[in-house]
Design a protein around this motif. Sequence first.
Motif, PDB file in Angstrom:
ATOM      1  N   ASN A   1      65.525  34.986  51.803  1.00 14.83           N
ATOM      2  CA  ASN A   1      65.540  35.585  50.410  1.00 14.83           C
ATOM      3  C   ASN A   1      64.941  37.145  50.129  1.00 14.83           C
ATOM      4  O   ASN A   1      64.804  37.596  49.067  1.00 14.83           O
ATOM      5  CB  ASN A   1      64.516  34.844  49.672  1.00 14.83           C
ATOM      6  CG  ASN A   1      63.262  34.993  49.889  1.00 14.83           C
ATOM      7  OD1 ASN A   1      62.680  35.743  50.968  1.00 14.83           O
ATOM      8  ND2 ASN A   1      62.149  34.138  49.275  1.00 14.83           N
ATOM      9  N   GLY A   2      64.816  38.161  51.309  1.00 12.80           N
ATOM     10  CA  GLY A   2      64.627  39.383  51.175  1.00 12.80           C
ATOM     11  C   GLY A   2      63.055  39.645  51.062  1.00 12.80           C
ATOM     12  O   GLY A   2      62.873  40.696  50.930  1.00 12.80           O
ATOM     13  N   GLU A   3      62.216  38.533  51.132  1.00  8.59           N
ATOM     14  CA  GLU A   3      60.771  38.587  51.179  1.00  8.59           C
ATOM     15  C   GLU A   3      60.172  38.803  52.264  1.00  8.59           C
ATOM     16  O   GLU A   3      60.646  38.037  53.378  1.00  8.59           O
ATOM     17  CB  GLU A   3      60.281  37.711  50.107  1.00  8.59           C
ATOM     18  CG  GLU A   3      60.670  37.939  48.462  1.00  8.59           C
ATOM     19  CD  GLU A   3      59.892  37.068  47.612  1.00  8.59           C
ATOM     20  OE1 GLU A   3      58.762  36.636  48.079  1.00  8.59           O
ATOM     21  OE2 GLU A   3      60.476  36.788  46.578  1.00  8.59           O
ATOM     22  N   TRP A   4      59.242  39.463  52.434  1.00 12.58           N
ATOM     23  CA  TRP A   4      58.126  39.542  53.820  1.00 12.58           C
ATOM     24  C   TRP A   4      57.241  38.327  53.822  1.00 12.58           C
ATOM     25  O   TRP A   4      56.639  38.231  52.758  1.00 12.58           O
ATOM     26  CB  TRP A   4      57.589  40.909  54.011  1.00 12.58           C
ATOM     27  CG  TRP A   4      58.792  41.928  54.131  1.00 12.58           C
ATOM     28  CD1 TRP A   4      58.901  42.802  53.210  1.00 12.58           C
ATOM     29  CD2 TRP A   4      59.028  42.255  55.444  1.00 12.58           C
ATOM     30  NE1 TRP A   4      59.906  43.730  54.187  1.00 12.58           N
ATOM     31  CE2 TRP A   4      60.050  43.321  55.457  1.00 12.58           C
ATOM     32  CE3 TRP A   4      58.867  41.639  56.794  1.00 12.58           C
ATOM     33  CZ2 TRP A   4      60.844  44.069  56.107  1.00 12.58           C
ATOM     34  CZ3 TRP A   4      59.802  42.363  57.729  1.00 12.58           C
ATOM     35  CH2 TRP A   4      60.641  43.320  57.484  1.00 12.58           C
ATOM     36  N   SER A   5      56.944  38.105  54.973  1.00 11.07           N
ATOM     37  CA  SER A   5      55.834  37.190  54.999  1.00 11.07           C
ATOM     38  C   SER A   5      54.350  37.829  54.820  1.00 11.07           C
ATOM     39  O   SER A   5      54.352  39.088  54.653  1.00 11.07           O
ATOM     40  CB  SER A   5      55.766  36.314  56.550  1.00 11.07           C
ATOM     41  OG  SER A   5      55.557  37.340  57.608  1.00 11.07           O
ATOM     42  N   GLU A   6      53.269  36.959  54.757  1.00 12.36           N
ATOM     43  CA  GLU A   6      51.886  37.553  54.630  1.00 12.36           C
ATOM     44  C   GLU A   6      51.351  38.289  55.858  1.00 12.36           C
ATOM     45  O   GLU A   6      51.751  37.893  56.784  1.00 12.36           O
ATOM     46  CB  GLU A   6      51.232  36.570  54.146  1.00 12.36           C
ATOM     47  CG  GLU A   6      51.460  35.976  52.602  1.00 12.36           C
ATOM     48  CD  GLU A   6      51.132  36.838  51.596  1.00 12.36           C
ATOM     49  OE1 GLU A   6      50.103  37.489  51.423  1.00 12.36           O
ATOM     50  OE2 GLU A   6      51.780  36.844  50.728  1.00 12.36           O
ATOM     51  N   PHE A   7      50.750  39.093  55.585  1.00 15.80           N
ATOM     52  CA  PHE A   7      49.832  40.093  56.399  1.00 15.80           C
ATOM     53  C   PHE A   7      48.619  40.437  55.769  1.00 15.80           C
ATOM     54  O   PHE A   7      48.858  41.373  54.975  1.00 15.80           O
ATOM     55  CB  PHE A   7      50.427  40.934  57.422  1.00 15.80           C
ATOM     56  CG  PHE A   7      49.799  41.462  58.524  1.00 15.80           C
ATOM     57  CD1 PHE A   7      49.924  40.885  59.598  1.00 15.80           C
ATOM     58  CD2 PHE A   7      48.787  42.589  58.351  1.00 15.80           C
ATOM     59  CE1 PHE A   7      48.907  41.383  60.951  1.00 15.80           C
ATOM     60  CE2 PHE A   7      47.920  43.069  59.517  1.00 15.80           C
ATOM     61  CZ  PHE A   7      47.999  42.177  60.757  1.00 15.80           C
ATOM     62  N   GLU A   8      47.505  39.912  56.246  1.00 12.31           N
ATOM     63  CA  GLU A   8      46.158  40.410  55.321  1.00 12.31           C
ATOM     64  C   GLU A   8      45.072  40.342  56.321  1.00 12.31           C
ATOM     65  O   GLU A   8      44.714  39.479  57.401  1.00 12.31           O
ATOM     66  CB  GLU A   8      45.700  39.369  54.316  1.00 12.31           C
ATOM     67  CG  GLU A   8      44.626  39.458  53.490  1.00 12.31           C
ATOM     68  CD  GLU A   8      44.275  38.653  52.431  1.00 12.31           C
ATOM     69  OE1 GLU A   8      43.466  38.839  51.595  1.00 12.31           O
ATOM     70  OE2 GLU A   8      44.916  37.568  52.521  1.00 12.31           O
TER      71      GLU A   8
END
Length: 64
Positions: free
Chosen positions: A22-29
């Motif tokens: 969908n063109g979104e990136w996964s989380e990284f925190e």
Amino acid sequence: MLYQCDEGFYNLTLPHIVCYTNGEWSEFECLPACDYKNATQIADGYIVQKKSRWYTVNDKTQYA
């Protein structure tokens, strides 16, 4: 690409991010981290260690 947190911070996800279809990136925190080995020691007791040696915001430990 490999991502790393600065010293004193810990990542609870994988050390990379993923581009989804969908063109979104996964989380990284990066969260503040505490090494359980630096916790306050008590006389005649010990910390009941969890699976990881790292604790982060609002994590709790138990003494026995």
